[in-house]
Scaffold this active site. Structure first.
Site, PDB file in Angstrom:
ATOM      1  N   ILE A  90      32.795  33.795  44.499  1.00 11.42           N
ATOM      2  CA  ILE A  90      33.196  34.714  43.442  1.00 11.42           C
ATOM      3  C   ILE A  90      32.425  34.405  42.174  1.00 11.42           C
ATOM      4  O   ILE A  90      32.313  33.240  41.776  1.00 11.42           O
ATOM      5  CB  ILE A  90      34.703  34.589  43.149  1.00 11.42           C
ATOM      6  CG1 ILE A  90      35.502  34.790  44.434  1.00 11.42           C
ATOM      7  CG2 ILE A  90      35.137  35.585  42.099  1.00 11.42           C
ATOM      8  CD1 ILE A  90      36.895  34.265  44.362  1.00 11.42           C
ATOM      9  N   CYS A  91      31.903  35.451  41.527  1.00 10.69           N
ATOM     10  CA  CYS A  91      31.235  35.264  40.245  1.00 10.69           C
ATOM     11  C   CYS A  91      32.237  35.579  39.142  1.00 10.69           C
ATOM     12  O   CYS A  91      32.517  36.728  38.855  1.00 10.69           O
ATOM     13  CB  CYS A  91      30.029  36.188  40.141  1.00 10.69           C
ATOM     14  SG  CYS A  91      29.192  36.064  38.571  1.00 10.69           S
ATOM     15  N   LEU A  92      32.827  34.552  38.592  1.00  9.74           N
ATOM     16  CA  LEU A  92      33.851  34.743  37.565  1.00  9.74           C
ATOM     17  C   LEU A  92      33.673  33.618  36.549  1.00  9.74           C
ATOM     18  O   LEU A  92      33.642  32.445  36.915  1.00  9.74           O
ATOM     19  CB  LEU A  92      35.238  34.678  38.221  1.00  9.74           C
ATOM     20  CG  LEU A  92      36.421  35.125  37.385  1.00  9.74           C
ATOM     21  CD1 LEU A  92      36.270  36.594  37.005  1.00  9.74           C
ATOM     22  CD2 LEU A  92      37.713  34.950  38.161  1.00  9.74           C
TER      23      LEU A  92
END
Ligand SMILES: [Zn+2]
Ligand SMILES: [Zn+2]
Ligand SMILES: [Zn+2]
Ligand SMILES: [Zn+2]
Ligand SMILES: [Zn+2]
Ligand SMILES: [Zn+2]
Ligand SMILES: [Zn+2]
Lengths: 556, 152
Positions: B87-89
């Site tokens: 996840i790109c967070l």
């Protein structure tokens, strides 16, 4: 006394001191330092006392100098890790991300530290049998001095093993024994603990009911099942003082009115508590709202003495409150008037009224007010409004809720019921809201008026430029015509000259044409300016709304 | 090396069970209290609505000083989630703060499902499709949700 004697004394003193230090170090080894984060708290504590990082009541709290958030000293240091600066550790606040540095020790609230120190905790040795609950601030003293279950050095000769403080006077217990019941071998000092929590066989006789129970279950037997323990009647909370043995509790409960009523009353009490809490919350919310509105009112309508001509002020009030009227008397500089007018040429810049800022001060105030209600200085209208609104708000309420009652005095006398008070509050808040709304609209109007004024000045300049250009072109025309005449006079017979003069004439004409196209271009530019202005004023709400939604998202 | 479970993890786990976040569940493994099975429901109104996405969450030894490690196990068509489920967070990386918790992180992930951000892509192909033909991308996301993210 000789020198030798002095030396011997000194040597002895040193030996005693080192012995003391050694034993102190040992006793600290025997009882590891208390980890406050592993304690069982007896006092209930809420989130306000809880460190956001370790989720325990603060341990050695520090405040961040920039944002006033509190953390445990260890937690925040660990969180900032290696970021080091000469002015002390600094980093971003884990809670609000403000760049911050540690406050000084004296900045930490003394009250907070006291509250934390007063939290009751179970003794760290409670699982091994210590029944004591102490204040958190005293738990280390308890461990080091009083707790019977903390360890100290065995008093036995040449024995350095740890022994519980309460067993210290029984001599050395460090010899092997075996449990009478399960025959497991262990040291005498641990036998008690074995019986207490481990031995699966040992049974003891309950001193009250003479039942045989497992030794490790004795505690739960006493508190839960022992028939001989006397327990209070279930109705004790509402007044029954009778206590009876657990075996007879049922019979008493059957005959006791208190016991029968207790569940009903307790459920009602819990409901009441719930509602009280809800009401408290509501009233707090209301308070916050009220003060908020007070502040807003203060900002919007700074206090001014009321002027004598109430009548005029009264008239000017109506367009604000009555929607249809305000629609009709909408001033010409309201932004809505421009948004539809994209062609721009229908409106001459001079059709607009003079803005309030440049209105000649010689005009009679009453007349000016009647002519343009929005132009009224906000402070006056506000004063007028404030004078009237309480009566109006309460009047409508009374009609609504209890038509038979006479209207209350305007001095804000006691209300018939809290409901009325709330209703009236609600009504007045709503009024306030609509007033704020109209004030905002007014502000918006004034803002667009200002931009329009600037626009107007540009337009004027442009038209002035246009006029100059026209004059210029006229001059050019005149010049060329005289030139033409002179040429024709000097070279009448020559056809070549005629043709050349013709050529000159066309070039001049072209120049004139160029000038006139430039003029139309200028005019076009002026139109563009006005259209752009109109659009910008009508679209000025867009970004604000976007900002709002963005804000909402971050809050979520 | 087995460090005792910090009080904070115990408390967070207890609270996740006692007051669960609507649409989100996180259950620790019996044999490893730092490893959670997570289920997140697709937010209503998004193209993931109706889907139940399972994730794995692991709390490293220095949690909460460093962020939990989270990965989607269910396949999902999303510009900020790659094929491996990573996840790109920002809050899972540079913007991590020890004041954040498992529940807040899971809420952020649910919010990310509701608001894909193709400007900061992890999955270039999906992000490109998202930017060029959003309607088509949303349709694909719906199909994937129906195909892969259903309750067993
Ligand atoms: Zn802490
Ligand atoms: Zn802060
Ligand atoms: Zn104790
Ligand atoms: Zn001994
Ligand atoms: Zn035994
Ligand atoms: Zn008994
Ligand atoms: Zn009774």
């Amino acid at each position: 006394m000789t020198l030798r004697g002095m030396r011997r004394l000194e040597a002895r003193r040193q030996m005693e001191e080192s012995n003391f230090l050694l034993s102190k170090a040992r006793s600290q080894n025997l009882n590891p330092p208390v980890d406050f984060r592993l304690l069982d708290y007896v006092t209930a504590y809420d989130d306000n006392l809880m460190c956001a990082i370790c989720r325990c009541p603060f341990v050695d709290p520090v405040v961040l100098a920039e944002c006033d958030h509190y953390f445990c000293r260890d937690c925040i240091r660990q969180s900032w890790g290696s970021t080091y600066s000469p002015s002390g550790p600094r980093g971003d606040c884990p809670q609000c991300r403000t760049p911050a540095r540690l406050g000084t020790r004296s900045a930490t609230s003394k009250i907070l530290v006291n509250i934390l120190d007063d939290l009751l905790v179970k003794c760290p040795k409670h699982e091994e049998g210590c029944p004591v609950s102490v204040k958190r601030g005293e738990v280390e003293d308890h461990m080091n001095i009083y707790c019977g279950y903390a360890y100290q050095e065995c008093a036995g000769e040449r024995c350095e093993l740890p022994v519980r403080r309460k067993d210290a006077d029984q001599g050395c217990l460090h010899f092997g024994v075996s449990c009478f019941d399960c025959h497991e071998t262990m040291q005498k000092s641990t036998l008690e603990n074995h019986w207490r929590s481990e031995c699966a066989v040992r049974r003891v006789t309950c001193p009250r009911c003479n039942m045989h129970v497992l030794s490790k279950d004795l505690d739960s037997h006493n508190s839960e099942t022992c028939e001989a323990v006397s327990i209070p009647c279930p109705g004790a909370s509402i007044g029954c003082t009778s206590r009876s043995k657990r075996s007879q509790a049922q019979t008493h409960a059957k005959s006791c009115t208190f016991a029968k009523l207790a569940p009903v009353i307790s459920s009602q009490k819990s409901r009441m508590d719930e509602q009280e809490a809800a009401q408290k919350l509501l009233s707090r919310k209301l308070e916050v709202l009220e003060t908020g509105f007070g502040v807003m009112q203060g900002i919007l309508y700074p206090k001014v003495s009321v002027e004598a001509d109430d009548l005029a002020a009264d008239e000017s009030r109506i367009p604000f409150l009555d929607n249809s009227a305000s629609e009709r008397t909408l001033p010409p500089h309201h932004p809505r008037m421009f948004s539809g007018d994209s062609s721009g040429n229908a409106l001459s810049p001079f059709d607009f009224p003079v803005p309030p800022t440049s209105r000649p001060s010689s005009a009679a105030p009453g007349v000016a007010r009647r002519a343009s209600p929005i132009g009224l200085p906000p402070s006056e209208s506000a004063a007028a409004l404030r004078q009237h609104d309480p009566i109006e708000a309460y009047n409508t309420n009374y009609d609504l809720a209890s038509p038979g009652l006479p209207p209350p005095s305007t001095s804000g006398g006691p209300y018939v019921s809290p409901l009325h008070h709330l209703l009236s509050m609600h009504e007045s808040l709503r009024d306030e809201m609509s007033r704020v709304n109209s004030a905002l609209q007014e502000l918006d109007g004034r803002h667009s008026m200002q931009t329009l004024n600037e626009n107007l000045r540009t337009r004027e300049e442009i038209s002035y430029l246009g006029a100059q250009l026209a004059g210029l072109s006229r001059q050019v025309h005149w010049l060329t015509s005289t030139q033409l005449q002179r040429q024709s006079r000097s070279a009448t017979p020559s056809a070549v000259a005629g043709s050349s003069s013709e050529m000159a004439g066309t070039s001049v004409e072209a120049a004139v044409n160029a000038v006139s196209t430039a003029a139309t271009a200028l005019r076009g530019a002026a139109r563009m300016v006005s259209v752009g202005q109109g659009q910008s004023s009508s679209g000025s709400h867009g970004p604000m709304r976007r900002e709002n939604s963005a804000e909402g998202r971050t809050k979520l | 090396m087995t460090t005792p479970l910090p009080k904070r993890i115990i408390k967070e786990t207890e609270r996740l069970q006692s007051e669960p976040v609507p649409g989100i569940s996180a259950v620790p493994h019996d044999d490893n209290a730092r490893y959670f099975d997570v289920n997140v429901e697709g937010p209503g109104g998004s193209c993931y609505e109706g889907g139940v996405f399972s994730l794995e969450l692991f709390l490293p030894d220095d949690y909460p000083m460093c962020p939990p490690r989270i990965r989607f196990l269910t396949r999902i068509y999303h510009p900020n989630i790659d094929r491996l489920g990573r996840i790109c967070l920002d809050v899972l990386k540079n913007n991590w703060s020890p004041a954040l918790q498992i529940r807040t992180i899971l809420l952020s992930i649910q919010a990310l499902l509701g608001a894909p951000n193709p400007e900061d892509p992890l999955n270039e192909a999906v992000a490109k499709q998202w930017k060029e033909n959003q309607a088509e991308a949303i349709k694909t996301a719906r199909e994937w949700t129906e195909k892969f993210a259903q309750k067993k």
